[in-house]
Design a protein around this motif. Structure first.
Motif, PDB file in Angstrom:
ATOM      1  N   UNK A 192       9.627  39.879  27.858  1.00  0.00           N
ATOM      2  CA  UNK A 192      10.838  39.847  27.042  1.00  0.00           C
ATOM      3  C   UNK A 192      11.419  41.252  26.914  1.00  0.00           C
ATOM      4  N   UNK A 193      12.631  41.300  26.420  1.00  0.00           N
ATOM      5  CA  UNK A 193      13.339  42.568  26.268  1.00  0.00           C
ATOM      6  C   UNK A 193      12.764  43.351  25.086  1.00  0.00           C
ATOM      7  N   UNK A 240       4.021  23.850  26.634  1.00  0.00           N
ATOM      8  CA  UNK A 240       3.775  23.687  28.072  1.00  0.00           C
ATOM      9  C   UNK A 240       4.557  24.672  28.928  1.00  0.00           C
ATOM     10  N   UNK A 241       5.734  25.118  28.477  1.00  0.00           N
ATOM     11  CA  UNK A 241       6.551  26.040  29.261  1.00  0.00           C
ATOM     12  C   UNK A 241       7.440  26.831  28.307  1.00  0.00           C
ATOM     13  N   UNK A 242       7.938  27.957  28.793  1.00  0.00           N
ATOM     14  CA  UNK A 242       8.754  28.840  27.961  1.00  0.00           C
ATOM     15  C   UNK A 242       9.814  29.485  28.832  1.00  0.00           C
ATOM     16  N   UNK A 243      10.982  29.741  28.251  1.00  0.00           N
ATOM     17  CA  UNK A 243      12.063  30.423  28.962  1.00  0.00           C
ATOM     18  C   UNK A 243      12.690  31.464  28.053  1.00  0.00           C
ATOM     19  N   UNK A 244      12.852  32.663  28.610  1.00  0.00           N
ATOM     20  CA  UNK A 244      13.501  33.757  27.888  1.00  0.00           C
ATOM     21  C   UNK A 244      14.556  34.348  28.796  1.00  0.00           C
ATOM     22  N   UNK A 245      15.784  34.443  28.298  1.00  0.00           N
ATOM     23  CA  UNK A 245      16.905  35.005  29.049  1.00  0.00           C
ATOM     24  C   UNK A 245      17.267  36.357  28.453  1.00  0.00           C
ATOM     25  N   UNK A 251      16.659  34.829  21.227  1.00  0.00           N
ATOM     26  CA  UNK A 251      16.341  33.411  21.229  1.00  0.00           C
ATOM     27  C   UNK A 251      15.541  33.074  22.481  1.00  0.00           C
ATOM     28  N   UNK A 252      14.699  32.059  22.378  1.00  0.00           N
ATOM     29  CA  UNK A 252      13.964  31.583  23.536  1.00  0.00           C
ATOM     30  C   UNK A 252      13.683  30.100  23.369  1.00  0.00           C
ATOM     31  N   UNK A 288       9.206  22.093  32.713  1.00  0.00           N
ATOM     32  CA  UNK A 288      10.020  23.279  33.004  1.00  0.00           C
ATOM     33  C   UNK A 288      11.223  23.294  32.076  1.00  0.00           C
ATOM     34  N   UNK A 289      11.606  24.481  31.625  1.00  0.00           N
ATOM     35  CA  UNK A 289      12.829  24.688  30.855  1.00  0.00           C
ATOM     36  C   UNK A 289      13.432  26.013  31.294  1.00  0.00           C
ATOM     37  N   UNK A 290      14.746  26.041  31.510  1.00  0.00           N
ATOM     38  CA  UNK A 290      15.408  27.257  31.969  1.00  0.00           C
ATOM     39  C   UNK A 290      16.875  27.229  31.584  1.00  0.00           C
ATOM     40  N   UNK A 291      17.358  28.368  31.099  1.00  0.00           N
ATOM     41  CA  UNK A 291      18.770  28.518  30.783  1.00  0.00           C
ATOM     42  C   UNK A 291      19.584  28.691  32.063  1.00  0.00           C
TER      43      UNK A 291
END
Length: 363
Positions: A192-193, A240-245, A251-252, A288-291
């Protein structure tokens, strides 16, 4: 026609037309309009807009059907494909290398004497790995740091988070686990940032999301819980999965094994609610999760037999759903260059490409 004239009455329209033709400016206005119309009519007579100028198809402008070809096959050089599968894939920042995590996630795999080695390959040489990663337990996920191409963070089957520095070899340089943990696997993690670029978020199967500083792995920096507001008696969520933009730094998104997707806020004050929204739509684990890289409010989830596209503003249902496939969907991602294109993977080894601008009912 004026408002006081009934267009359906021939007598009124005829009377108004005669009155208008007696106007002094009628002839001058008509001459101007006739000249303009005559010019357009002559142009249409000179140019046939429906004429076929090229009878044969030009190869340079011919639109071919979308195709995909295999450029490399990375095989496990140690284990039997039936014994362990690829559980995590990560590209290096320059895309010259690819890290593959191998782990058997089936029941009782903890006691199976399966090799625990993961590999780093050079894209130009898919036959021989350039480095063997040798953790204490099999790695479920691997992720390259976006700031340092030599650093990787890994999540293991027994719930530990480890740091690998490719300059120091394949042995982990640091290992940490959450105090009081029951040994649930770290299913996914992401960098993450942060100020030094050394922090990661780890999604654990017990429903917790842990923020670690990879420079100091003694204590976690922050802990999020999917089951904070879960009523007693209902099934508990496991991450199960994580997405960070990086374009949405505070937010994630986290997917759960109960088919829900949670939106978390990192700016919530201690003791306040940090779950912004919950999106429910899958009948099995969210794999899977993705922005979307072009529209940050749009995100993709893959689970059960379909993929769903969501908008953060529409919390009650997805805005698009693919048809149910004969096999369960296991993975998915957006195209980094075309915001309307995403790809999905199935349990039978089929990879499908979807273009929302082209068609939505079939890939």
């Amino acid at each position: 026609w004026p408002k006081d004239i009934n267009c359906g009455d021939p007598e009124q329209t005829s009377r108004y037309r005669k009155k208008f033709e007696k106007d002094e400016d009628f002839i001058d206005i008509t001459k101007v309009l006739v000249n303009e119309v005559e010019k357009s009519v002559k142009q249409n007579n000179c140019i046939n807009i429906f004429e076929e100028y090229f009878e044969t198809t030009d190869e340079a402008t011919d639109n071919e059907a979308p195709t995909v070809k295999t450029v490399g096959v990375f095989k496990d050089i140690i284990g039997d494909p039936h014994d362990r599968a690829i559980s995590g894939v990560s590209w290096s920042p320059g895309c010259e290398r690819i890290a593959l995590a191998y782990c058997n996630m089936e029941f009782l795999a903890y006691r199976s004497p399966i090799d625990k080695t993961s590999f780093i390959y050079d894209i130009e040489d898919p036959l021989t790995p350039i480095m063997n990663i040798t953790p204490k337990d099999p790695l479920v996920c691997l992720q390259y740091s976006r700031k340092d191409p030599h650093l990787l963070a890994g999540g293991s089957l027994n719930g530990e988070v480890c740091l690998i520095d490719s300059r120091q070899g394949g042995d982990p340089q640091g290992v940490a686990s959450l105090a009081g943990s029951k040994g649930d696997p770290v299913n996914d993690l992401t960098w993450i940032n942060s100020k030094m670029g050394s922090e990661v978020l780890a999604a654990v199967a017990d429903g917790s999301v842990v923020r670690w500083d990879m420079r100091q792995l003694k204590e976690p920096l922050e802990l999020f819980n999917l089951n904070r507001n879960q009523p007693d008696g209902l099934a508990q969520h496991g991450a199960t999965c994580i997405d960070y933009d990086y374009n949405v730094p505070y937010r994630f998104l986290v997917g759960s094994d109960q088919g829900s997707t949670f939106s978390f806020s990192r700016k919530a004050k201690p003791g306040t609610e940090n779950i912004l929204a919950t999106y429910e739509g899958h009948f099995g684990p969210v794999n899977c999760v993705q922005r979307n890289p072009g529209y940050q409010k749009i995100f993709l989830t893959v689970g059960d037999w379909c993929a769903r596209v969501w908008s953060e503003d529409a919390k009650h249902s997805s805005i698009m759903t693919t048809v149910n496939m004969p096999e369960k969907m296991t993975a998915g991602c957006w195209s980094p260059s075309r915001p309307s294109v995403f790809m999905t993977g199935r349990g039978d080894g089929v990879v499908q490409t979807w273009d929302l601008k082209y068609q939505q009912n079939v890939p």
